[in-house]
Design a protein around this motif. Structure first.
Motif, PDB file in Angstrom:
ATOM      1  N   ALA B  60       0.837  -1.199   0.000  1.00  0.00           N
ATOM      2  CA  ALA B  60       0.000   0.000   0.000  1.00  0.00           C
ATOM      3  C   ALA B  60       0.871   1.249   0.000  1.00  0.00           C
ATOM      4  O   ALA B  60       0.633   2.197  -0.771  1.00  0.00           O
ATOM      5  CB  ALA B  60      -0.922  -0.003   1.224  1.00  0.00           C
ATOM      6  N   TYR B  61       1.893   1.238   0.837  1.00  0.00           N
ATOM      7  CA  TYR B  61       2.809   2.388   0.905  1.00  0.00           C
ATOM      8  C   TYR B  61       3.457   2.643  -0.454  1.00  0.00           C
ATOM      9  O   TYR B  61       3.457   3.773  -0.967  1.00  0.00           O
ATOM     10  CB  TYR B  61       3.863   2.119   1.988  1.00  0.00           C
ATOM     11  N   ILE B  62       3.975   1.582  -1.046  1.00  0.00           N
ATOM     12  CA  ILE B  62       4.667   1.740  -2.330  1.00  0.00           C
ATOM     13  C   ILE B  62       3.688   2.197  -3.421  1.00  0.00           C
ATOM     14  O   ILE B  62       4.010   3.038  -4.264  1.00  0.00           O
ATOM     15  CB  ILE B  62       5.386   0.423  -2.707  1.00  0.00           C
ATOM     16  N   TRP B  63       2.466   1.676  -3.334  1.00  0.00           N
ATOM     17  CA  TRP B  63       1.440   2.057  -4.307  1.00  0.00           C
ATOM     18  C   TRP B  63       1.114   3.551  -4.204  1.00  0.00           C
ATOM     19  O   TRP B  63       1.016   4.254  -5.205  1.00  0.00           O
ATOM     20  CB  TRP B  63       0.185   1.202  -4.062  1.00  0.00           C
ATOM     21  N   ILE B  64       0.961   4.036  -2.974  1.00  0.00           N
ATOM     22  CA  ILE B  64       0.630   5.448  -2.772  1.00  0.00           C
ATOM     23  C   ILE B  64       1.756   6.343  -3.289  1.00  0.00           C
ATOM     24  O   ILE B  64       1.529   7.323  -3.990  1.00  0.00           O
ATOM     25  CB  ILE B  64       0.351   5.737  -1.278  1.00  0.00           C
ATOM     26  N   VAL B  65       2.995   5.978  -2.968  1.00  0.00           N
ATOM     27  CA  VAL B  65       4.119   6.810  -3.395  1.00  0.00           C
ATOM     28  C   VAL B  65       4.266   6.804  -4.908  1.00  0.00           C
ATOM     29  O   VAL B  65       4.440   7.843  -5.541  1.00  0.00           O
ATOM     30  CB  VAL B  65       5.431   6.333  -2.734  1.00  0.00           C
ATOM     31  N   ARG B  66       4.151   5.620  -5.502  1.00  0.00           N
ATOM     32  CA  ARG B  66       4.319   5.540  -6.952  1.00  0.00           C
ATOM     33  C   ARG B  66       3.148   6.156  -7.685  1.00  0.00           C
ATOM     34  O   ARG B  66       3.296   6.633  -8.808  1.00  0.00           O
ATOM     35  CB  ARG B  66       4.416   4.079  -7.373  1.00  0.00           C
ATOM     36  N   GLY B  67       1.984   6.130  -7.033  1.00  0.00           N
ATOM     37  CA  GLY B  67       0.755   6.540  -7.722  1.00  0.00           C
ATOM     38  C   GLY B  67       0.455   8.020  -7.641  1.00  0.00           C
ATOM     39  O   GLY B  67      -0.514   8.480  -8.249  1.00  0.00           O
ATOM     40  N   THR B  68       1.265   8.782  -6.888  1.00  0.00           N
ATOM     41  CA  THR B  68       0.999  10.220  -6.804  1.00  0.00           C
ATOM     42  C   THR B  68       2.277  10.978  -7.086  1.00  0.00           C
ATOM     43  O   THR B  68       3.369  10.523  -6.773  1.00  0.00           O
ATOM     44  CB  THR B  68       0.503  10.609  -5.387  1.00  0.00           C
TER      45      THR B  68
END
Lengths: 248, 220
Positions: B60-68
């Motif tokens: 989830a953390y990696i997704w949020i960082v990569r996704g914004t």
């Protein structure tokens, strides 16, 4: 260990191990007494390496009993790290720690696990390296060694934990032919000193010369057990005969 | 010719202010990358743990960082931290950058850990070393060696990305260039000047990374 003389060092009862749907070990029974040298032979895929790996719990059995020095070992009730200190292992591909020198490889576990003092560990480490014929290689990195030298370091590293049993998983299979002899000589010396050893090997000459018992495995089962000469010269089972005629 | 002299005059004349900005950029980069490294190591270990929920947290953390976009992360953390928690601007900026780089560093470290032969883990365990001890003494030292080139690359990206904190009002290198440029309406020389500062920082860092790589290679 005197009290355990001729005692059962390892006893395996009805051991079963599966990887998914693959039933790799089927109702294995095996007894290894103190100072015994047992060789496990068989075609690749017969389960001999898996059996060895179950004995120091790198693989966890599905069912059955593994009794080490009279104590039945279960993953849930025993500290496997403690058990593994008693059961040393030597791997086909050496698995030396490449970021450490030869001596550091040998003293790492005694210092970190057994909490030996550094000085004590170094002293014993040097003695063991001397013993395996690498007294001049303390300070080099493993990458500079030949395969045979690497494997002898690996043996010294395992011995540094003062194990009661040594397991060898095809210790010479990854070596160039001319380097096999030096590793087998080290193992033979160890056997003569009374070390209990279980060896997965294709070296029939070594088996004949050093082993007390040979165990033939086929498709996850132990087919036949006997003295090496018995088993290799007069195999009773057809499958043993077929295997031997293909390797001898 | 006069354009070149003009640029040279601005470059030499602005050294004082740019050195102030440089100091902020260096402080910010060092602090944020140190924090990012710890965050990265932490989430890398979550990802390789066998515990599903920990893996999900890391994903989830990696997704949020990569996704914004990074600039969005910096603004959210800036307004969130400074308005609500009253954290100084410098730390808000550092937190934003660390939060961002941490995700990429986590992936670099995870990849490096998983690239280490499983025989290494088995050798450690077979000697009676615990999981944690094997990770700390056997796996991580080898993984870090392997990760040095990628980590160096990520650090370079991190230093350049730190320029975005100028948008929350920090007077880092880029902030200084923007301010000087808009005060004088003479933008180009200041942006050329700041480009030279970044190039020099990256040149030095590249040298350090290469040196580290060579030093660590002595066991190969």
């Amino acid at each position: 260990m005197d009290t355990l003389n001729n005692q059962e060092m390892i006893k395996v009862n009805k051991l079963n191990k599966s990887f998914g749907n693959l039933h790799v070990l089927k109702n294995i029974n095996l007894t290894v007494k103190e100072s015994d040298v047992v060789v496990l032979v068989g075609a690749s895929g017969s389960g001999k390496s898996t059996l060895l790996r179950c004995l120091n719990f790198l693989e966890i059995k599905n069912s059955g009993q593994i009794i080490i020095e009279g104590e039945q070992i279960e993953k849930d009730t025993h500290d496997l790290n403690k058990i593994r200190q008693k059961v040393g292992m030597v791997f086909q591909h050496f698995n030396l720690f490449p970021h450490m020198t030869v001596l550091q490889n040998v003293i790492e576990a005694p210092i970190q696990v057994k909490k030996q003092t550094k000085q004590e560990a170094i002293e014993e480490g040097k003695y063991l390296l001397e013993k395996v014929g690498l007294g001049d290689k303390y300070d080099v990195y493993p990458s500079t060694l030949s395969g045979g030298q690497k494997q002898r370091v690996a043996i010294a590293r395992a011995l540094a934990m003062k194990p009661d049993v040594m397991l060898f998983d095809e210790p010479t299979s990854a070596l160039d032919p001319e380097l096999v002899g030096e590793v087998l000589a080290t193992m033979k010396e160890l056997a003569e000193e009374g070390m209990t050893m279980v060896v997965v090997t294709h070296e029939m000459g070594f088996a004949r010369e050093v082993a007390d018992w040979a165990v033939y495995m086929h498709e996850g089962k132990i087919i036949e057990v006997g003295s090496p000469n018995e088993l290799f010269d007069n195999p009773k089972e057809k499958r043993t005969q077929a295997f031997l005629s293909s390797v001898l | 010719m006069s354009a070149i002299t003009h640029f040279f005059e601005i470059f030499t004349g602005s050294i004082d202010v740019f050195l102030d900005g440089l100091w902020i950029t260096i402080k910010l980069s060092v602090v944020s990358l140190l924090i990012a490294f710890i965050i990265g190591l932490f989430f890398a270990i979550l990802k390789i743990s066998n515990i599903k929920i920990l893996q999900w947290i890391a994903d989830a953390y990696i997704w949020i960082v990569r996704g914004t976009p990074l600039i969005v992360q910096i603004f959210i953390l800036f307004y969130g931290l400074t308005d609500i928690l009253l954290i100084p601007m410098f730390w808000a900026g550092a937190a934003g950058l660390a939060f961002h780089s941490g995700a990429y560093i986590a992936e670099i470290i995870r990849g490096a850990i998983q690239s280490i032969d499983k025989g290494q883990r088995e050798a450690g365990r077979s000697l009676g070393m615990s999981r944690g001890l094997t990770m700390r003494r056997i796996i991580l030292p080898q993984a870090f060696r392997r990760a040095v080139p990628s980590l160096g690359n990520q650090f370079i990206i991190g230093i350049k990305d730190s320029s975005l904190v100028s948008f929350i009002g920090m007077q880092d290198l880029f902030g200084v260039a923007s301010t000087m440029g808009s005060n004088s309406f003479d933008y180009l020389p200041y942006y050329l000047t700041v480009a030279i500062y970044y190039l020099l920082i990256v040149l030095i860092l590249t040298y350090v990374v290469n040196l580290t790589e060579k030093k660590l290679a002595r066991s190969d």
